[in-house]
Each structure stands twice: as structure tokens, then as C-alpha cells.
Design a protein around this motif. Structure first.
Motif, PDB file in Angstrom:
ATOM      1  N   VAL A   1      85.527 -49.278  -8.155  1.00  6.41           N
ATOM      2  CA  VAL A   1      84.742 -48.207  -9.399  1.00  6.41           C
ATOM      3  C   VAL A   1      83.428 -49.046  -8.853  1.00  6.41           C
ATOM      4  N   GLN A   2      83.033 -47.457  -8.711  1.00  4.03           N
ATOM      5  CA  GLN A   2      81.744 -48.019  -8.737  1.00  4.03           C
ATOM      6  C   GLN A   2      80.357 -47.309  -9.326  1.00  4.03           C
ATOM      7  N   LEU A   3      79.435 -47.571  -9.587  1.00  4.10           N
ATOM      8  CA  LEU A   3      78.483 -46.512 -10.235  1.00  4.10           C
ATOM      9  C   LEU A   3      77.236 -46.522  -9.717  1.00  4.10           C
ATOM     10  N   VAL A   4      76.907 -45.615  -9.434  1.00  2.00           N
ATOM     11  CA  VAL A   4      75.039 -45.293  -8.811  1.00  2.00           C
ATOM     12  C   VAL A   4      74.113 -44.828  -9.656  1.00  2.00           C
ATOM     13  N   GLU A   5      73.714 -45.792 -10.355  1.00  2.00           N
ATOM     14  CA  GLU A   5      72.118 -45.049 -11.255  1.00  2.00           C
ATOM     15  C   GLU A   5      71.100 -44.265 -10.121  1.00  2.00           C
ATOM     16  N   SER A   6      70.496 -43.620 -10.493  1.00  2.00           N
ATOM     17  CA  SER A   6      69.773 -42.956 -10.190  1.00  2.00           C
ATOM     18  C   SER A   6      68.308 -41.857 -11.128  1.00  2.00           C
ATOM     19  N   GLY A   7      67.026 -41.420 -10.318  1.00  5.56           N
ATOM     20  CA  GLY A   7      66.571 -41.093 -11.707  1.00  5.56           C
ATOM     21  C   GLY A   7      65.134 -41.572 -12.161  1.00  5.56           C
ATOM     22  N   GLY A   8      64.759 -42.760 -11.748  1.00  4.23           N
ATOM     23  CA  GLY A   8      64.516 -44.267 -11.865  1.00  4.23           C
ATOM     24  C   GLY A   8      62.961 -43.349 -11.627  1.00  4.23           C
ATOM     25  N   GLY A   9      61.841 -43.884 -11.245  1.00  2.19           N
ATOM     26  CA  GLY A   9      60.224 -43.756 -11.524  1.00  2.19           C
ATOM     27  C   GLY A   9      58.979 -44.432 -12.170  1.00  2.19           C
ATOM     28  N   LEU A  10      57.587 -44.302 -11.390  1.00  2.00           N
ATOM     29  CA  LEU A  10      57.174 -44.972 -12.853  1.00  2.00           C
ATOM     30  C   LEU A  10      56.102 -43.424 -12.649  1.00  2.00           C
ATOM     31  N   VAL A  11      55.826 -43.812 -14.534  1.00  2.00           N
ATOM     32  CA  VAL A  11      56.207 -42.175 -15.029  1.00  2.00           C
ATOM     33  C   VAL A  11      54.452 -42.796 -16.561  1.00  2.00           C
ATOM     34  N   LYS A  12      53.812 -41.895 -16.593  1.00  2.39           N
ATOM     35  CA  LYS A  12      52.341 -42.475 -17.647  1.00  2.39           C
ATOM     36  C   LYS A  12      53.005 -42.439 -19.256  1.00  2.39           C
ATOM     37  N   ALA A  13      52.929 -42.758 -20.146  1.00  2.00           N
ATOM     38  CA  ALA A  13      53.241 -42.776 -21.098  1.00  2.00           C
ATOM     39  C   ALA A  13      53.052 -41.951 -21.634  1.00  2.00           C
ATOM     40  N   GLY A  14      54.642 -41.078 -22.783  1.00  3.20           N
ATOM     41  CA  GLY A  14      54.833 -40.116 -22.620  1.00  3.20           C
ATOM     42  C   GLY A  14      55.665 -38.657 -22.045  1.00  3.20           C
ATOM     43  N   GLY A  15      55.744 -39.522 -20.879  1.00  2.89           N
ATOM     44  CA  GLY A  15      56.286 -38.684 -19.762  1.00  2.89           C
ATOM     45  C   GLY A  15      57.991 -39.151 -20.385  1.00  2.89           C
ATOM     46  N   SER A  16      57.784 -38.591 -19.223  1.00  6.78           N
ATOM     47  CA  SER A  16      60.303 -38.379 -19.615  1.00  6.78           C
ATOM     48  C   SER A  16      60.626 -38.401 -17.707  1.00  6.78           C
ATOM     49  N   LEU A  17      61.980 -39.192 -18.031  1.00  6.89           N
ATOM     50  CA  LEU A  17      62.630 -39.161 -17.160  1.00  6.89           C
ATOM     51  C   LEU A  17      64.068 -38.669 -17.381  1.00  6.89           C
ATOM     52  N   ARG A  18      64.643 -38.319 -16.296  1.00  6.24           N
ATOM     53  CA  ARG A  18      65.783 -38.484 -16.395  1.00  6.24           C
ATOM     54  C   ARG A  18      66.501 -39.048 -15.809  1.00  6.24           C
ATOM     55  N   LEU A  19      68.066 -40.037 -15.905  1.00  7.79           N
ATOM     56  CA  LEU A  19      68.250 -40.805 -15.394  1.00  7.79           C
ATOM     57  C   LEU A  19      70.026 -40.702 -14.603  1.00  7.79           C
ATOM     58  N   SER A  20      71.109 -40.491 -14.052  1.00  9.14           N
ATOM     59  CA  SER A  20      71.756 -39.871 -13.617  1.00  9.14           C
ATOM     60  C   SER A  20      72.750 -41.457 -13.297  1.00  9.14           C
ATOM     61  N   CYS A  21      74.486 -40.916 -13.306  1.00  8.12           N
ATOM     62  CA  CYS A  21      74.849 -42.340 -13.375  1.00  8.12           C
ATOM     63  C   CYS A  21      76.347 -41.668 -12.608  1.00  8.12           C
ATOM     64  N   LEU A  22      76.614 -42.224 -11.384  1.00  6.85           N
ATOM     65  CA  LEU A  22      77.660 -40.779 -10.715  1.00  6.85           C
ATOM     66  C   LEU A  22      78.260 -42.383 -10.445  1.00  6.85           C
TER      67      LEU A  22
END
Length: 114
Positions: A1-22
Motif C-alpha cells: 500500500v502506498q498513500l501519497v499526500e499533496s496540496g499543502g502550502g502556506l496560506v493566510k487565515a481565512g484562506g482555503s486549501l485542497r489536499l489530495s491522497c492518491l
């Protein structure tokens, strides 16, 4: 099994991010899967879970702000993170629910500045 996370980053409070797990070696539509956050204390806490049937549950701190979903065709799980706060900062991992210790990937760093 391999799980690869992506989509993180630096964001200001109130902002949005979308993480992925392949995922590979495991079918996300057939297994309960979760997102977990590791904080400075090095423990991982559950953030969101999606069952094989598609029902979802969330930690109280993220209810109404985060949404977990999946794309069965892509064998990928997502975490949509809105209205981010500084205390959401951490390394985010995906795993089975409950966790399987040998499934941990490298995670993706989320940093929310005030």
C-alpha cells in the motif's frame, strides 16, 4: 500500500486549501479512510473520516469548515479546507480508519499564518 499526500502550502487565515491522497494497493471506495494531522507534539489526531459507504465524520474543531470526499475512478481522497485558522497548522496524512501503521506516507505540510 502506498498513500501519497499533496496540496499543502502556506496560506493566510481565512484562506482555503485542497489536499489530495492518491492511493495504490488499496481501494478507497472499499475502505474507511481518514485524514490526520500531526502537530508539534508529534501525535496524529483524526481530522475527518469517510466510510466505504460514503458517510463522513469530523473532528469538532473542523466541522463546518472541512469537507472530505473521494473520487473512486481516481482512487483518490480529498480534504477541502476552508476558513483556515492558525491552529489548523500541521502535517496532514491520510490513512485507513483505524490507522494501519505501515500505511503512513510522507504527509503534506499546511501552514496557516495569522
Amino acid at each position: 500500500v502506498q498513500l501519497v499526500e499533496s496540496g499543502g502550502g502556506l496560506v493566510k487565515a481565512g484562506g482555503s486549501l485542497r489536499l489530495s491522497c492518491l492511493a495504490s494497493g488499496i481501494t478507497v471506495s472499499r475502505n474507511p479512510m481518514g485524514w490526520y494531522r500531526r502537530t508539534s507534539g508529534n501525535s496524529r489526531v483524526m481530522v475527518a473520516v469517510i466510510s466505504g459507504g460514503g458517510s463522513t465524520s469530523y473532528a469538532d474543531s473542523v466541522k463546518g469548515r472541512f469537507t472530505v470526499s473521494r473520487d473512486n475512478a481516481k482512487n483518490t481522497m480529498y480534504l477541502q479546507m476552508n476558513s483556515l485558522r492558525p491552529d489548523d497548522t500541521g502535517v496532514y496524512f491520510c490513512n485507513n480508519f483505524p490507522v494501519r501503521p505501515n500505511y503512513w506516507g510522507q504527509g503534506t505540510q499546511v501552514t496557516v499564518s495569522s
